[in-house]
Design an enzyme around this catalytic site. Structure first.
Site, short mmCIF file in Angstrom:
data_model
loop_
_atom_site.label_atom_id
_atom_site.label_comp_id
_atom_site.label_asym_id
_atom_site.label_seq_id
_atom_site.Cartn_x
_atom_site.Cartn_y
_atom_site.Cartn_z
N GLY A 167 -6.38 3.53 -4.72
CA GLY A 167 -7.18 4.82 -4.69
C GLY A 167 -8.73 4.60 -4.24
O GLY A 167 -9.30 5.84 -4.44
N LYS A 178 0.77 -1.41 0.30
CA LYS A 178 0.26 0.17 -0.01
C LYS A 178 0.85 1.37 -0.31
O LYS A 178 0.12 2.11 -0.24
CB LYS A 178 -0.46 0.15 0.95
CG LYS A 178 -1.72 -1.13 1.20
CD LYS A 178 -2.28 -1.99 -0.04
CE LYS A 178 -3.75 -0.61 -0.42
NZ LYS A 178 -3.81 -0.93 -1.68
N ARG A 238 5.68 5.01 2.21
CA ARG A 238 4.51 6.07 2.76
C ARG A 238 4.16 6.54 3.69
O ARG A 238 4.70 5.34 5.03
CB ARG A 238 3.23 5.27 2.05
CG ARG A 238 1.86 6.28 1.88
CD ARG A 238 0.78 5.63 1.54
NE ARG A 238 -0.74 5.76 1.02
CZ ARG A 238 -1.34 5.43 0.73
NH1 ARG A 238 -1.42 3.74 0.11
NH2 ARG A 238 -2.44 6.05 0.68
#
Length: 398
Positions: free
Chosen positions: A362, A155, A236
């Site tokens: 998304g 992810k 991230r």
């Protein structure tokens, strides 16, 4: 007079029906030979029988290894971090059965009727088709073990990075995730090599399996394959990553507990449950320490998942430099899709049309209590600081 007769006979011979037919037959023969060669080349470049592996039983066994430290050191995050970073990694508990990404394993000799490269069909809004020119070129070259691997993180944006890199003519990548160094290692390197696409001299073979980054055995196994392997990690904001991880699981298992209940081992005390994989994966410093036992930092590139969205050409430039390739992928290859909220390719590999990652990418995140988000930020902060020090780069998550 003799010259005129000669010219007449020559002209009659040159336009005779027999000559015309022979000429047409010769041209048709050349076309058939070209088509046959292209077909053989395309078939030869296909990997051995692959199947999509979405079986819950194929996920690596996961057990807790951090929970006991979190409870004992809940009031001392600095001490807890030092213990976590010095403790050998084990596996952890997860409520999710598998990744969204397709995985591969050896199939029976008969081709499954459902066998397709889901990475190529489901992950893009419009199915791309391999061009005849690509099919023709695929017949040459040879299959090699990957020289570069995208090892994480889940992810983080690994699928987007791989698809963007495929635009480069000197990069050839396998579609589905091989999961060789975590699930299929017993199949051997020949099996692994056979999954790879054919490459020409000067081209780089790549694959991506995000779970490698959090697999304790993966660094040693990749090092045993080649100590020169270049490693790419897309990272991230760990809080956003955890929420995205939960969102993916929720889309497949709507009846799972709430994000808040999974996050805390004790909601009253605010004790974070570090045995939950969505939380555990984001402790990047812990996992990186395991990789640095085998590979120098110079062989590991960290790509910002946030910058991959805000400045894809900039991050792709860094990746191309890291791989020793000419900067071919630039701003001209991207446009920003307002609906999806991330960049898309103006022209994807094997297509003349613009393409975006598919519907599994998304997703809209559920609303999370701001207090829970803040508690997670407080939890991750010391680990993020350690990660910044290790990599020499501040990713700006705090």
């Amino acid at each position: 007079m003799e010259y005129s007769l000669f010219c007449h006979h020559f002209y009659a011979l040159s336009v005779s029906p027999v000559k015309k037919k022979l000429g047409l037959l010769f041209i048709m023969l050349l076309l058939w030979v070209y088509m046959l060669y292209s077909c053989v080349g395309y078939c030869a470049s296909m990997p051995p029988s692959l199947v999509v592996d979405n079986n819950n039983n194929n996920r690596a066994k996961e057990t807790e290894f951090l929970g006991k430290y979190a409870e004992a050191e809940s009031g001392r995050p600095d001490l807890m971090m030092s213990k976590l970073l010095s403790r050998p990694q084990s596996s952890w508990t997860d409520v999710e059965s598998d990744y969204d990404e397709p995985t591969v394993q050896r199939a029976p000799r008969d081709f499954s009727k459902d066998e397709v490269d889901l990475d190529r069909t489901d992950e893009w809004d419009d199915g791309r088709r391999v061009s005849p020119l690509s099919s023709f070129s695929n017949g040459s070259g040879s299959k090699k073990l990957p020289q570069a691997i995208i090892i994480g993180v889940k992810k983080g944006g690994t699928r987007a990075l791989l698809e963007f890199l495929r635009v480069h003519p000197d990069i050839r990548a396998v579609g589905a995730e091989p999961h060789f160094f975590d699930r299929n290692y017993d199949n051997g390197l020949d099996w692994y090599r056979d999954l790879m696409p054919k490459t020409l001299e000067g081209q780089i073979t790549m694959e991506k399996t995000p779970s490698y980054f959090v697999t304790h055995e993966a660094p040693a196994r990749i090092y045993a394959m080649s100590r020169d392997t270049k490693l790419i990690v897309v990272v991230r904001d760990p809080v956003t990553r955890a929420i995205s991880d939960y969102t993916q699981t929720l889309s497949k298992k709507p009846d799972i507990p709430t994000f808040e209940s999974l996050t805390f081992k004790n909601r009253t005390t605010g004790l974070i449950d570090t045995s939950w994989s969505a939380i555990q994966i984001g402790i990047y410093a812990k996992h990186l320490d395991n990789w640095l036992q085998f590979f120098p930092m110079s062989q590991i590139l960290f790509v910002s998942g946030e910058r991959l969205i805000s400045d894809p050409a900039g991050e792709l430039g860094r990746v191309q430099d890291f791989l020793g390739l000419k900067r071919i992928i630039t701003d001209k290859h991207f446009y920003f899709n307002q609906t999806k909220g991330f960049p898309c390719l103006k022209k994807a590999e094997g297509s003349s049309k613009p393409h975006c990652l598919g519907k599994t990418k998304g997703r809209t995140h559920p609303n999370i209590n701001p207090e829970v988000v803040q508690r997670l930020r407080d939890f991750y902060r010391p680990f993020n600081m350690k990660f910044y020090q290790m990599t020499g780069h501040n990713f700006g998550w705090d």
